[in-house]
Design a protein around this motif. Structure first.
Motif, PDB file in Angstrom:
ATOM      1  N   LYS A 187      40.418  51.014  62.741  1.00 39.83           N
ATOM      2  CA  LYS A 187      40.778  49.861  63.661  1.00 39.83           C
ATOM      3  C   LYS A 187      40.685  50.649  64.765  1.00 39.83           C
ATOM      4  N   VAL A 222      35.213  43.031  55.927  1.00 40.03           N
ATOM      5  CA  VAL A 222      36.006  43.153  56.057  1.00 40.03           C
ATOM      6  C   VAL A 222      35.093  44.316  56.895  1.00 40.03           C
ATOM      7  N   ARG A 226      44.341  56.005  55.234  1.00 37.69           N
ATOM      8  CA  ARG A 226      44.542  55.461  56.260  1.00 37.69           C
ATOM      9  C   ARG A 226      45.251  56.526  57.133  1.00 37.69           C
ATOM     10  N   SER A 237      38.567  35.746  48.694  1.00 39.08           N
ATOM     11  CA  SER A 237      39.747  35.462  48.762  1.00 39.08           C
ATOM     12  C   SER A 237      40.444  36.717  47.586  1.00 39.08           C
ATOM     13  N   LEU A 289      34.772  45.453  61.242  1.00 36.86           N
ATOM     14  CA  LEU A 289      34.744  46.399  62.298  1.00 36.86           C
ATOM     15  C   LEU A 289      33.224  47.165  62.105  1.00 36.86           C
ATOM     16  N   LEU A 340      49.845  58.576  44.975  1.00 39.31           N
ATOM     17  CA  LEU A 340      50.600  57.148  44.011  1.00 39.31           C
ATOM     18  C   LEU A 340      50.407  57.249  41.899  1.00 39.31           C
ATOM     19  N   GLY A 371      48.680  55.248  46.415  1.00 38.83           N
ATOM     20  CA  GLY A 371      48.831  55.739  45.322  1.00 38.83           C
ATOM     21  C   GLY A 371      47.635  55.965  44.033  1.00 38.83           C
ATOM     22  N   THR A 420      33.574  44.864  45.181  1.00 35.55           N
ATOM     23  CA  THR A 420      35.277  43.887  44.873  1.00 35.55           C
ATOM     24  C   THR A 420      35.079  42.537  43.455  1.00 35.55           C
ATOM     25  N   LEU A 460      42.356  50.350  46.429  1.00 33.17           N
ATOM     26  CA  LEU A 460      43.048  50.178  44.992  1.00 33.17           C
ATOM     27  C   LEU A 460      42.381  50.734  43.425  1.00 33.17           C
ATOM     28  N   ASP A 479      41.219  56.437  61.211  1.00 28.12           N
ATOM     29  CA  ASP A 479      42.422  54.740  61.266  1.00 28.12           C
ATOM     30  C   ASP A 479      40.563  54.394  62.053  1.00 28.12           C
ATOM     31  N   PRO A 494      35.575  49.290  49.131  1.00 25.26           N
ATOM     32  CA  PRO A 494      36.534  48.292  47.934  1.00 25.26           C
ATOM     33  C   PRO A 494      36.437  47.202  48.699  1.00 25.26           C
ATOM     34  N   PHE A 495      36.567  47.042  49.538  1.00 26.62           N
ATOM     35  CA  PHE A 495      37.129  45.550  50.668  1.00 26.62           C
ATOM     36  C   PHE A 495      36.527  44.209  50.398  1.00 26.62           C
ATOM     37  N   GLU A 532      53.992  56.701  53.952  1.00 26.18           N
ATOM     38  CA  GLU A 532      53.985  56.064  52.605  1.00 26.18           C
ATOM     39  C   GLU A 532      53.319  57.215  51.274  1.00 26.18           C
TER      40      GLU A 532
HETATM   41  C1  LIG Z   1      45.807  45.302  38.957  1.00 23.55           C
HETATM   42  C2  LIG Z   1      45.474  45.756  39.556  1.00 23.55           C
HETATM   43  C3  LIG Z   1      45.964  46.539  40.619  1.00 23.55           C
HETATM   44  C4  LIG Z   1      46.460  47.233  40.449  1.00 23.55           C
HETATM   45  C5  LIG Z   1      47.173  48.329  41.859  1.00 23.55           C
HETATM   46  C6  LIG Z   1      48.213  49.094  41.646  1.00 23.55           C
HETATM   47  C7  LIG Z   1      47.504  50.582  41.478  1.00 23.55           C
HETATM   48  C8  LIG Z   1      49.589  49.044  42.628  1.00 23.55           C
HETATM   49  C9  LIG Z   1      49.970  47.198  42.532  1.00 23.55           C
HETATM   50  C10 LIG Z   1      50.781  47.893  43.744  1.00 23.55           C
HETATM   51  C11 LIG Z   1      51.016  49.077  43.702  1.00 23.55           C
HETATM   52  C12 LIG Z   1      52.550  49.913  44.018  1.00 23.55           C
HETATM   53  C13 LIG Z   1      53.218  49.598  45.211  1.00 23.55           C
HETATM   54  O1  LIG Z   1      52.746  49.532  46.002  1.00 23.55           O
HETATM   55  C14 LIG Z   1      54.782  49.431  45.267  1.00 23.55           C
HETATM   56  C15 LIG Z   1      54.547  51.272  45.878  1.00 23.55           C
HETATM   57  C16 LIG Z   1      53.650  51.325  46.882  1.00 23.55           C
HETATM   58  C17 LIG Z   1      53.775  52.984  47.025  1.00 23.55           C
HETATM   59  O2  LIG Z   1      52.861  53.419  48.292  1.00 23.55           O
HETATM   60  C18 LIG Z   1      53.449  53.878  46.085  1.00 23.55           C
HETATM   61  C19 LIG Z   1      54.056  53.347  44.616  1.00 23.55           C
HETATM   62  C20 LIG Z   1      53.688  52.341  44.312  1.00 23.55           C
HETATM   63  C21 LIG Z   1      54.931  51.793  43.430  1.00 23.55           C
HETATM   64  C22 LIG Z   1      52.733  51.460  43.948  1.00 23.55           C
HETATM   65  C23 LIG Z   1      52.251  51.827  42.876  1.00 23.55           C
HETATM   66  C24 LIG Z   1      50.823  51.067  43.049  1.00 23.55           C
HETATM   67  O3  LIG Z   1      49.428  51.799  43.980  1.00 23.55           O
HETATM   68  C25 LIG Z   1      50.468  49.824  42.393  1.00 23.55           C
HETATM   69  C26 LIG Z   1      51.627  49.909  41.159  1.00 23.55           C
HETATM   70  C27 LIG Z   1      43.508  45.473  40.143  1.00 23.55           C
HETATM   71  O4  LIG Z   1      43.070  44.383  39.985  1.00 23.55           O
HETATM   72  S1  LIG Z   1      42.964  46.615  41.521  1.00 23.55           S
HETATM   73  C28 LIG Z   1      41.444  44.981  41.997  1.00 23.55           C
HETATM   74  C29 LIG Z   1      42.035  44.239  43.214  1.00 23.55           C
HETATM   75  N1  LIG Z   1      40.816  44.062  43.946  1.00 23.55           N
HETATM   76  C30 LIG Z   1      39.932  44.640  44.648  1.00 23.55           C
HETATM   77  O5  LIG Z   1      39.619  45.737  44.832  1.00 23.55           O
HETATM   78  C31 LIG Z   1      38.532  43.991  45.068  1.00 23.55           C
HETATM   79  C32 LIG Z   1      38.183  44.103  46.388  1.00 23.55           C
HETATM   80  N2  LIG Z   1      39.012  44.035  47.495  1.00 23.55           N
HETATM   81  C33 LIG Z   1      40.175  43.110  47.926  1.00 23.55           C
HETATM   82  O6  LIG Z   1      39.409  41.952  47.142  1.00 23.55           O
HETATM   83  C34 LIG Z   1      40.914  43.268  48.869  1.00 23.55           C
HETATM   84  O7  LIG Z   1      40.810  44.443  49.249  1.00 23.55           O
HETATM   85  C35 LIG Z   1      42.570  42.990  47.850  1.00 23.55           C
HETATM   86  C36 LIG Z   1      42.201  43.497  46.525  1.00 23.55           C
HETATM   87  C37 LIG Z   1      42.840  41.646  47.633  1.00 23.55           C
HETATM   88  C38 LIG Z   1      43.384  43.944  48.595  1.00 23.55           C
HETATM   89  O8  LIG Z   1      43.486  43.136  50.248  1.00 23.55           O
HETATM   90  P1  LIG Z   1      43.460  43.218  51.477  1.00 23.55           P
HETATM   91  O9  LIG Z   1      43.964  42.368  52.189  1.00 23.55           O
HETATM   92  O10 LIG Z   1      45.433  44.075  50.989  1.00 23.55           O
HETATM   93  O11 LIG Z   1      42.793  44.190  51.851  1.00 23.55           O
HETATM   94  P2  LIG Z   1      41.259  43.899  52.353  1.00 23.55           P
HETATM   95  O12 LIG Z   1      41.657  42.067  52.711  1.00 23.55           O
HETATM   96  O13 LIG Z   1      40.762  44.002  51.742  1.00 23.55           O
HETATM   97  O14 LIG Z   1      41.330  44.902  53.593  1.00 23.55           O
HETATM   98  C39 LIG Z   1      41.617  46.073  54.206  1.00 23.55           C
HETATM   99  C40 LIG Z   1      42.211  45.939  55.021  1.00 23.55           C
HETATM  100  O15 LIG Z   1      42.302  47.646  56.090  1.00 23.55           O
HETATM  101  C41 LIG Z   1      41.662  47.270  56.749  1.00 23.55           C
HETATM  102  N3  LIG Z   1      41.604  49.186  56.675  1.00 23.55           N
HETATM  103  C42 LIG Z   1      41.248  49.459  55.728  1.00 23.55           C
HETATM  104  N4  LIG Z   1      41.185  50.870  55.819  1.00 23.55           N
HETATM  105  C43 LIG Z   1      41.368  51.075  56.877  1.00 23.55           C
HETATM  106  C44 LIG Z   1      41.688  52.389  57.540  1.00 23.55           C
HETATM  107  N5  LIG Z   1      41.642  53.991  57.137  1.00 23.55           N
HETATM  108  N6  LIG Z   1      42.344  52.888  59.215  1.00 23.55           N
HETATM  109  C45 LIG Z   1      43.250  51.258  58.922  1.00 23.55           C
HETATM  110  N7  LIG Z   1      42.646  50.292  58.967  1.00 23.55           N
HETATM  111  C46 LIG Z   1      42.186  49.668  57.161  1.00 23.55           C
HETATM  112  C47 LIG Z   1      40.780  47.007  57.161  1.00 23.55           C
HETATM  113  O16 LIG Z   1      39.850  47.044  57.889  1.00 23.55           O
HETATM  114  C48 LIG Z   1      41.083  45.747  56.758  1.00 23.55           C
HETATM  115  O17 LIG Z   1      41.404  45.009  57.646  1.00 23.55           O
HETATM  116  P3  LIG Z   1      41.583  43.378  58.596  1.00 23.55           P
HETATM  117  O18 LIG Z   1      42.130  43.237  57.467  1.00 23.55           O
HETATM  118  O19 LIG Z   1      42.815  43.391  59.108  1.00 23.55           O
HETATM  119  O20 LIG Z   1      40.170  43.029  58.190  1.00 23.55           O
END
Ligand SMILES: C[C@H](CCC[C@@H](C)[C@H]1CC[C@H]2[C@@H]3[C@H](O)C[C@@H]4C[C@H](O)CC[C@]4(C)[C@H]3C[C@H](O)[C@]12C)C(=O)SCCNC(=O)CCNC(=O)[C@H](O)C(C)(C)COP(=O)(O)OP(=O)(O)OC[C@H]1O[C@@H](n2cnc3c(N)ncnc32)[C@H](O)[C@@H]1OP(=O)(O)O
Length: 384
Positions: A60, A86, A36, A121, A90, A384, A45, A110, A14, A58, A81-82, A42
């Motif tokens: 995963k 996380v 991803r 959290s 991996l 996005l 963003g 983070t 994000l 990917d 940024p996870f 999709e």
């Molecule tokens: C206030 C801001 C946030 C603003 C965000 C806005 C810009 C967006 C919010 C809503 C979006 C819109 C909405 O989605 C609807 C549309 C969708 C469309 O696609 C686009 C247009 C949209 C209108 C869209 C537009 C915008 O994007 C939005 C308006 C913030 O505060 S940002 C700061 C957030 N905090 C952090 O970054 C701190 C560190 N991170 C975290 O704490 C977490 O990542 C977080 C943010 C809480 C998310 O948690 P989540 O459970 O989702 O993720 P993680 O636990 O980190 O795990 C990531 C998992 O993903 C796997 N992974 C990563 N990369 C890959 C890859 N390449 N291949 C495969 N898998 C991958 C990773 O392995 C993790 O998997 P597991 O959980 O199984 O381990």
């Protein structure tokens, strides 16, 4: 450019991670956003993808994670940024990657940091701001604390601080030859930014409740006022010499007013200033205050900011090939300024093949990764 030759892998996330990567790209780093594969369908963003290329991987799938390990072997910087845990799940934790490439700078961006009660959290800007103590200081008199968009924790305390950490680590690596792990917590980043607030607590600057102090909306000479055409002027006339000019521009007589720092008179003075500002348009106030030291500046819309003569003179805003305006990278370095890309943002997976080839993968290895569904090439616009 200053960061020419620096190879950065930014795992897509994000808001703050993308800003961090964009800053590095603007100043010359070769930034690859790792997207991803599953996100092809999709809209992505990331509106802060300027100057980046996209590799769809990917993580995963074991082959995908192994490919990232190999990429990290040749990279200078990894931005992840996870939430804590996380990358470890991996098999891509810092111990593993730094063992394979001891020069790697492993930046972990983070909200809550890598340790502590909240490390695992979920959270967003407003939560980090709250935990830092800063949110308690922001807001109007008698109102709840107010989070000003997601600028402070996400971008200033997160993206910018992380970029600073990376540049510091690169500087240090030039001496030691060694990389390191950066634990960039947005809570701590924004708390650090607020050092002035913390360290000025005993100066009497904050003795009033929220919204009633010198710099938080309490003082009449540090406030925003509405003009007769529904626009606003921002007033920041703190020092007596500048305050005098404000009073003159408002058509008031200093000798007939309470002293500037008479806090009990501030609410009344604010009303007086407000009624005066409401009598003229923004343009009329500009013609009175421009070229004075009264510290009075119009509150501009984005369009007006980009076309304001001062900003135009400095080319503070730039246009890309699609005609979209955005701020020019700051600060301006005299010999090696940033040269932001004017090209459109990358499609997800647009550069998968060229990046893998660059990082030493053979065509056969790339074909195998594709048949294993570990990478993707599909060219969708990242919008996005
Ligand atoms: C206030 C801001 C946030 C603003 C965000 C806005 C810009 C967006 C919010 C809503 C979006 C819109 C909405 O989605 C609807 C549309 C969708 C469309 O696609 C686009 C247009 C949209 C209108 C869209 C537009 C915008 O994007 C939005 C308006 C913030 O505060 S940002 C700061 C957030 N905090 C952090 O970054 C701190 C560190 N991170 C975290 O704490 C977490 O990542 C977080 C943010 C809480 C998310 O948690 P989540 O459970 O989702 O993720 P993680 O636990 O980190 O795990 C990531 C998992 O993903 C796997 N992974 C990563 N990369 C890959 C890859 N390449 N291949 C495969 N898998 C991958 C990773 O392995 C993790 O998997 P597991 O959980 O199984 O381990």
């Amino acid at each position: 450019m200053a960061l020419g030759g620096v190879r950065v892998l930014e795992l897509a996330g994000l808001a703050p991670g993308p800003l961090c990567g964009m800053i590095l790209a603007d100043f010359g780093a070769q930034v690859v956003r790792v997207d991803r594969v599953s996100r092809f369908a999709e809209a992505h963003g990331d509106v802060q993808a300027r100057g980046k290329r996209s590799l769809a991987l990917d993580l995963k799938r074991p082959q995908g994670a192994a490919a990232l390990r190999r990429l990290c072997g040749r990279a200078d910087v990894l931005i992840e940024p996870f939430r804590h845990g996380v990358m470890e799940r991996l098999g891509l934790g810092p111990e593993v990657l730094l063992q394979e490439n001891p020069r790697l700078i492993y930046a972990r961006l983070t909200g809550f940091g890598q340790t502590g009660k909240y490390a695992k959290s979920a959270g967003h800007d407003i939560n980090y701001l709250a935990l830092s103590g800063v949110l308690s200081k922001l807001g109007r008199k008698n109102e709840n604390p107010y989070a000003p968009v997601n600028l402070l924790a996400d971008f200033a305390g997160g993206g910018v601080m992380c970029a600073l950490g990376i540049v510091i680590a690169l500087f240090e690596r030039a001496r030691s030859g060694r990389g390191q792990v950066i634990d960039a917590s947005m809570v701590e980043g924004v708390a650090y930014l607020s050092s002035f607030l913390w360290k000025s607590q005993k100066m009497g600057l904050w003795s009033q409740p929220r919204g009633q102090n010198l710099l938080d909306g309490g003082a009449p000479f540090y406030e925003v006022y509405r003009t007769s055409d529904g626009k606003f002027m921002a007033v920041g006339a703190i020092e007596p010499v500048f305050y005098k000019q404000l009073i003159k521009g408002l058509g008031l007589n200093l000798d007939e007013l309470p002293t500037q720092m008479s806090v009990s008179d501030w609410p009344g003075m604010k009303k007086k200033f407000a009624s005066i500002f409401a009598q003229k348009t923004q343009a009329e106030w500009c013609s009175i205050f421009d070229s004075t030291d009264a510290c009075v500046i119009p509150v501009l819309s984005f369009d007006d900011a980009a076309s304001h003569p001062h900003n135009k003179e400095r080319s503070s805003f730039i246009k890309n090939e699609q005609g979209e305006m955005s701020p020019r990278p700051a600060p301006v370095l005299s010999r090696t300024p940033a040269v932001p890309s004017r090209k459109r943002d990358p499609f997800i997976g647009e550069h998968t093949e060229e990046i893998l080839l660059e990082y030493g993968f053979t065509k056969q290895e790339i074909a195998k990764l594709y048949s294993d569904k570990a990478i993707g090439f599909k060219n969708l616009k990242a919008n996005l």
